[in-house]
Design a protein around this motif. Structure first.
Motif, PDB file in Angstrom:
ATOM      1  N   VAL A  46      30.843  49.862  30.087  1.00 37.08           N
ATOM      2  CA  VAL A  46      30.989  50.220  31.592  1.00 37.08           C
ATOM      3  C   VAL A  46      29.979  49.545  32.533  1.00 37.08           C
ATOM      4  O   VAL A  46      29.098  48.966  32.450  1.00 37.08           O
ATOM      5  CB  VAL A  46      30.871  51.827  31.729  1.00 37.08           C
ATOM      6  N   ASP A  47      30.536  49.503  33.749  1.00 37.81           N
ATOM      7  CA  ASP A  47      29.904  48.935  34.897  1.00 37.81           C
ATOM      8  C   ASP A  47      29.420  49.993  35.866  1.00 37.81           C
ATOM      9  O   ASP A  47      30.171  50.861  36.117  1.00 37.81           O
ATOM     10  CB  ASP A  47      30.915  47.970  35.936  1.00 37.81           C
ATOM     11  N   VAL A  48      28.145  49.892  36.151  1.00 37.50           N
ATOM     12  CA  VAL A  48      27.486  50.870  37.056  1.00 37.50           C
ATOM     13  C   VAL A  48      27.417  50.070  38.341  1.00 37.50           C
ATOM     14  O   VAL A  48      26.975  49.159  38.422  1.00 37.50           O
ATOM     15  CB  VAL A  48      25.999  51.312  36.545  1.00 37.50           C
ATOM     16  N   VAL A  49      28.304  50.864  39.273  1.00 39.07           N
ATOM     17  CA  VAL A  49      28.163  50.411  40.586  1.00 39.07           C
ATOM     18  C   VAL A  49      27.472  51.130  41.610  1.00 39.07           C
ATOM     19  O   VAL A  49      27.716  52.393  41.605  1.00 39.07           O
ATOM     20  CB  VAL A  49      29.761  50.001  41.024  1.00 39.07           C
ATOM     21  N   VAL A  50      26.571  50.434  42.313  1.00 32.52           N
ATOM     22  CA  VAL A  50      25.584  51.069  43.540  1.00 32.52           C
ATOM     23  C   VAL A  50      26.585  51.134  44.708  1.00 32.52           C
ATOM     24  O   VAL A  50      26.707  50.293  45.221  1.00 32.52           O
ATOM     25  CB  VAL A  50      24.281  50.549  43.588  1.00 32.52           C
ATOM     26  N   GLU A  51      26.984  52.382  45.108  1.00 29.73           N
ATOM     27  CA  GLU A  51      27.591  52.764  46.458  1.00 29.73           C
ATOM     28  C   GLU A  51      26.978  53.420  47.293  1.00 29.73           C
ATOM     29  O   GLU A  51      26.781  54.510  47.153  1.00 29.73           O
ATOM     30  CB  GLU A  51      29.243  53.270  45.942  1.00 29.73           C
ATOM     31  N   GLY A  52      26.211  52.712  48.222  1.00 30.30           N
ATOM     32  CA  GLY A  52      25.673  53.470  49.305  1.00 30.30           C
ATOM     33  C   GLY A  52      24.200  53.936  48.771  1.00 30.30           C
ATOM     34  O   GLY A  52      23.733  53.385  47.800  1.00 30.30           O
TER      35      GLY A  52
ATOM     36  N   GLY B 214      25.801  47.832  46.460  1.00 28.25           N
ATOM     37  CA  GLY B 214      26.371  46.581  46.444  1.00 28.25           C
ATOM     38  C   GLY B 214      26.274  45.917  44.863  1.00 28.25           C
ATOM     39  O   GLY B 214      27.029  45.383  44.390  1.00 28.25           O
ATOM     40  N   ALA B 215      25.098  46.373  44.213  1.00 26.77           N
ATOM     41  CA  ALA B 215      24.733  46.023  42.938  1.00 26.77           C
ATOM     42  C   ALA B 215      25.730  46.522  41.689  1.00 26.77           C
ATOM     43  O   ALA B 215      26.306  47.760  41.999  1.00 26.77           O
ATOM     44  CB  ALA B 215      23.314  46.175  42.444  1.00 26.77           C
ATOM     45  N   THR B 216      26.056  45.767  40.830  1.00 31.58           N
ATOM     46  CA  THR B 216      26.799  45.996  39.401  1.00 31.58           C
ATOM     47  C   THR B 216      25.916  45.780  38.558  1.00 31.58           C
ATOM     48  O   THR B 216      25.545  44.754  38.157  1.00 31.58           O
ATOM     49  CB  THR B 216      28.270  45.383  39.556  1.00 31.58           C
ATOM     50  N   LEU B 217      25.656  46.872  37.628  1.00 33.91           N
ATOM     51  CA  LEU B 217      24.868  46.747  36.381  1.00 33.91           C
ATOM     52  C   LEU B 217      25.657  47.275  35.297  1.00 33.91           C
ATOM     53  O   LEU B 217      26.076  48.140  35.169  1.00 33.91           O
ATOM     54  CB  LEU B 217      23.580  47.606  36.621  1.00 33.91           C
ATOM     55  N   ALA B 218      25.723  46.389  34.147  1.00 34.80           N
ATOM     56  CA  ALA B 218      26.499  46.636  33.052  1.00 34.80           C
ATOM     57  C   ALA B 218      25.874  47.434  31.907  1.00 34.80           C
ATOM     58  O   ALA B 218      24.425  47.397  31.834  1.00 34.80           O
ATOM     59  CB  ALA B 218      27.055  45.323  32.441  1.00 34.80           C
ATOM     60  N   VAL B 219      26.406  48.285  31.440  1.00 35.56           N
ATOM     61  CA  VAL B 219      25.827  48.991  30.238  1.00 35.56           C
ATOM     62  C   VAL B 219      26.509  48.454  29.107  1.00 35.56           C
ATOM     63  O   VAL B 219      27.827  48.482  29.078  1.00 35.56           O
ATOM     64  CB  VAL B 219      26.026  50.612  30.187  1.00 35.56           C
TER      65      VAL B 219
END
Ligand code: C2O
Ligand code: CU
Length: 470
Positions: free
Chosen positions: A288-294, A270-275
């Motif tokens: 880009v947004d790095v999105v944690v899915e699962g 659920g977390a979103t981390l930006a580069v």
């Protein structure tokens, strides 16, 4: 869907698709540079030049100790070559037109074939009219896998590029114009990962990624901030070094440069981390947004990520010959400024005249006072085969320059007189304005090698030379 997956779907002609973990290359590889269409930004097509119809070209994968055999057929309407950036190979395979081979004419074909002593992340691109050909999209990843690769969940490539597109989405013309050439080079307005403007990059909690970054832009320097993603740098320009966090929190990549990162995704689903790219103080932007899915796993992988060194010759610094390399020229030339100051604010007419003549001839940049145009010319330096050298670069200009040497890897020794912490091996080193950098290497590969700034507009405006190893 993540960026690499999209690239895979888009690039059906690709041989080794990005991010699929596809294993080593079949015996013969074909590269066909030709006009193509690509969706760089969502919702519109751009006419590009691509290898095998894709931008970037196929990611080529080989095994360390193996041999590459790559046939190139030119379907462009102008001469081309392919240069294998960072690979230590025999001089006739280096892909520099007129210097190491005859250009591949339209319709012509050339077979490149060479051994692969080093593992790492390398790349390929033309060396003919490169300011135009690379900008139009001709570039691709060249991966040499270690004999014992580190244990990761995914081995991914990000080919970073920077395009100057018109409002209609076409690649803007005027390659190598005076304005770009005399300043920072052709900075674009559209940054891509693997040929697409990235939206999101999907990862899983607990996953370990190897991320191979390649800066294929003509001129843009990237200063990537991964924040809480806490990357570990494990190689630079393909060569392993002591794993470490990016100094100052930034992975700096000048044109031509590479870095391999290990990312252990610690964030929860659920977390979103930006580069973020923060290299240009006034031009920070989110890449880009790095999105944690699962979640991949609860307990992270802990295997060591230190890689085995490549078989490079270590320079004998005590016996090394020292060669000073002065970088000069460009807008706001510090030499000119100093000369004016010394004359109490009066410009030296003689100096102004030479500068103007140079500008008219398109000779904007110099190495040791020489502005070299074209590929065929007398060597700037002649080195003795097997001997150790220290090159002392002195960037006496107001601009950064990524200096690249073909055919040999060098060790970075000092920056502004201070020893560098990891003593990294590289093929390209970025010099800040006014910076002094010392590198050391053994001139162990015979032939005439290009030596140039990898801001391609600077290279074509004089910042290059030939190093002869004999
Ligand atoms: Cu990417 Cu002359 O090099
Ligand atoms: Cu430069």
């Amino acid at each position: 869907m993540n960026v690499s997956r999209r690239h895979f779907l888009a690039g059906t002609a690709a041989i080794g698709a990005v991010g699929t973990g596809a294993r080593a290359q079949p015996a013969g590889t074909e590269l066909i540079p030709a006009p193509a269409r690509a969706t760089i930004a969502p919702g519109r097509e751009t006419e590009v030049w691509g290898y095998n119809g894709s931008v970037p070209g196929p990611s080529l994968r080989f095994r360390q100790g193996g041999r590459a055999r790559i046939a190139v057929t030119n379907r462009l309407n102008q001469d081309t070559t392919v240069h294998w950036h960072g690979l230590r190979l025999p001089n006739p395979m280096d892909g520099v037109p007129h210097l190491t081979q005859a250009p591949i004419v339209p319709g012509g074909r050339f077979l490149y074939e060479f051994d692969l002593p080093d593992a790492g992340t390398f790349w390929y691109h033309p060396h003919a009219s490169s300011a135009e050909q690379v900008e139009r999209g001709l570039a691709g990843a060249f991966i040499v896998e270690e004999r014992e690769p580190p244990v990761v969940d995914r081995d991914l490539i990000w080919v970073l590029d920077d395009w100057r597109l018109t409002q209609e989405g076409a690649v803007a013309g005027e390659f190598g114009n005076m304005m770009d050439s005399s300043h920072a080079g052709r900075l674009g307005n559209t940054v891509t990962i693997n040929g697409r403007v990235p939206e999101r990059f999907a990862v899983q909690g607990g996953e370990r990624l190897r991320l191979r970054l390649i800066n294929a832009a003509n001129a843009r320097v990237f200063g990537l901030e991964f924040g809480e993603l806490n990357p570990t740098i494990v190689t630079l320009d393909g060569h392993p070094l002591e794993p470490h966090a990016p100094p100052g929190g930034r992975v700096i990549l000048g044109p031509g440069m590479r870095a391999d990162l290990i990312l252990d995704i610690g964030a929860a689903p659920g977390a979103t981390l930006a580069v973020v790219d923060g290299f240009y103080a006034r031009g920070r932007y989110k890449l880009v947004d790095v999105v944690v899915e699962g979640r991949k796993r609860e307990v992270p992988l802990t295997q060591p990520v230190r890689l085995a060194a490549n078989p490079l010759s270590v320079p004998d610094l005590a016996a090394a010959e020292r060669v000073v390399i002065d970088l000069g020229g460009g807008m706001m030339d510090p030499r000119l400024m100093r000369a004016v100051r010394e004359r109490g604010g009066q410009p030296d007419p003689e100096m102004i005249r030479t500068m103007r003549e140079r500008m008219v001839a398109g000779q904007i940049w110099t190495l040791n006072g020489q502005s070299v145009m074209g590929h065929h010319h007398a060597p700037l330096l002649t080195l003795q085969r097997g001997r150790s050298y220290v090159f002392a670069f002195n960037n006496d200009t107001a601009w950064p320059h990524p200096m690249h040497i073909h055919g040999m890897a060098f060790r970075v020794l000092t920056r502004n007189g201070q020893a560098v912490p990891y003593g990294e091996w590289r093929d390209t080193t970025l010099l800040d304005p006014g910076e002094r950098v010392e590198i050391g290497f053994v001139a162990d590969n015979p032939g005439d090698w290009m030596f140039h700034c990898h801001i391609l507009e600077h290279q074509e405006a004089g910042m290059m030379g030939t190093i002869r190893v004999t």
